[in-house]
Design an enzyme around this catalytic site. Structure first.
Site, PDB file in Angstrom:
ATOM      1  N   CYS A 107      -0.864   6.408   8.868  1.00  0.00           N
ATOM      2  CA  CYS A 107      -1.267   5.082   8.395  1.00  0.00           C
ATOM      3  C   CYS A 107      -2.454   5.266   7.469  1.00  0.00           C
ATOM      4  O   CYS A 107      -2.502   6.218   6.698  1.00  0.00           O
ATOM      5  CB  CYS A 107      -1.590   4.152   9.570  1.00  0.00           C
ATOM      6  SG  CYS A 107      -2.951   4.716  10.624  1.00  0.00           S
TER       7      CYS A 107
ATOM      8  N   ARG B  92       0.837  -1.209   0.000  1.00  0.00           N
ATOM      9  CA  ARG B  92       0.000   0.000   0.000  1.00  0.00           C
ATOM     10  C   ARG B  92       0.865   1.249   0.000  1.00  0.00           C
ATOM     11  O   ARG B  92       0.536   2.248  -0.639  1.00  0.00           O
ATOM     12  CB  ARG B  92      -0.945  -0.005   1.203  1.00  0.00           C
ATOM     13  CG  ARG B  92      -2.115  -0.957   1.047  1.00  0.00           C
ATOM     14  CD  ARG B  92      -3.053  -0.893   2.239  1.00  0.00           C
ATOM     15  NE  ARG B  92      -3.695   0.411   2.358  1.00  0.00           N
ATOM     16  CZ  ARG B  92      -4.428   0.786   3.403  1.00  0.00           C
ATOM     17  NH1 ARG B  92      -4.584  -0.044   4.430  1.00  0.00           N
ATOM     18  NH2 ARG B  92      -4.990   1.967   3.443  1.00  0.00           N
TER      19      ARG B  92
END
Length: 282
Positions: free
Chosen positions: A239, A179
């Site tokens: 995050c 990611r």
């Protein structure tokens, strides 16, 4: 009280008048991620005397972004209802793969509560070692909790954008490598792939041993070193939605660095058409 406490220490301390044990299990609504009912799991089995902190409800209701810090008065009321007072020591645990006790730890720190610890190994270790568990709901007596917001613990979009030019703070991303690089599309519709330019990557799971306990000392420091983070310098963690960023912030705390956390994280940055995005390795 240490920031990371052992199960045997907690077993000895249970019942102390100034100790509050809190189950902070949370399953973020991430497409394809593990699903659980944290409240039902708590009622089925929890550490005696523990209360359940509902992180899903403990978020800012005036934003579309997930899991943002609530207003101070909302947070204070929630803590009071859980029986957490100004003078109490708080020990947090969870049973979530996202290690959500760290998010609860960071929230309490962000509102001025310093006597807060995480139970090493969480509920799984407590149960595996044969410590007592109980079931059902807990109804604690209300206590006074005064929230004192610490702005140094939190970063917003404007501050993160300004940091692109100044590079005054290191930025460390807790998401998985795919990611971060953009090789894997973001699971949220309308959110770009990649990462904040100049940021580094340390997947949060790397901070734990195979048995679920936290790495500490040299083993923990080695993970930050491998991510090219200098813990003697200012640090901001990020995050997907501000949850696992708290894991990195707690790990940094164990090593003496009081990191800030970008609360909007990639849910905000990646969905903003005006923000700069980078792909590939750090």
């Amino acid at each position: 009280m240490d920031a990371l406490v052992r199960t045997d220490w907690l077993a000895d301390e249970l019942g102390a008048d100034d100790l509050r044990v809190v189950d902070a299990t949370f399953y973020p609504a991430v497409p394809g991620a593990p699903i659980g009912d944290a409240a039902a799991e708590f009622e089925a089995a929890h550490i005696p005397g523990a209360v359940f902190m509902d992180l899903a409800a403990m978020a800012d209701r005036d934003t579309h972004l997930p899991s943002m810090l609530p207003p101070a008065d909302q947070f204070a009321a929630a803590m009071s209802a859980l029986g957490i007072g100004d003078a109490d020591r708080v020990v947090l645990y969870d049973r979530s793969p996202y290690r959500t006790a760290a998010r609860a730890w960071w929230m309490l720190q962000a509102f001025g509560k310093s006597e807060v610890a995480i139970l090493d190994g969480g509920f799984a270790k407590w149960q595996d070692e044969g410590h007592p568990v109980t079931r059902g709901a807990e109804r604690p007596a209300r206590r006074r909790f005064a929230a004192h917001p610490d702005k140094e613990r939190v970063r917003n979009l404007a501050q993160m954008a300004a940091n692109l030019d100044t590079a005054a703070e290191q930025v460390l991303d807790a998401r998985g490598a795919a990611r971060f690089t953009g090789d894997e599309p973001d699971p949220h519709h309308g959110t770009a792939s990649g990462h904040i330019p100049g940021s580094k990557n340390l997947p949060y799971a790397r901070l734990f041993n195979p048995d679920g306990t936290w790495k500490t000392a040299d083993a923990l420091r080695a993970e930050f070193d491998a991510a090219e983070i200098d813990l003697a310098k200012p640090l901001v963690t990020t995050c997907g939605s501000g949850i696992t960023a708290a894991v990195l912030a707690f790990g940094a705390h164990l090593l003496g660095n009081e990191a800030a956390l970008y609360d909007g994280s990639w849910s905000e940055w990646g969905a903003d058409p005006a923000s700069l995005k980078a792909t590939g390795p750090a």
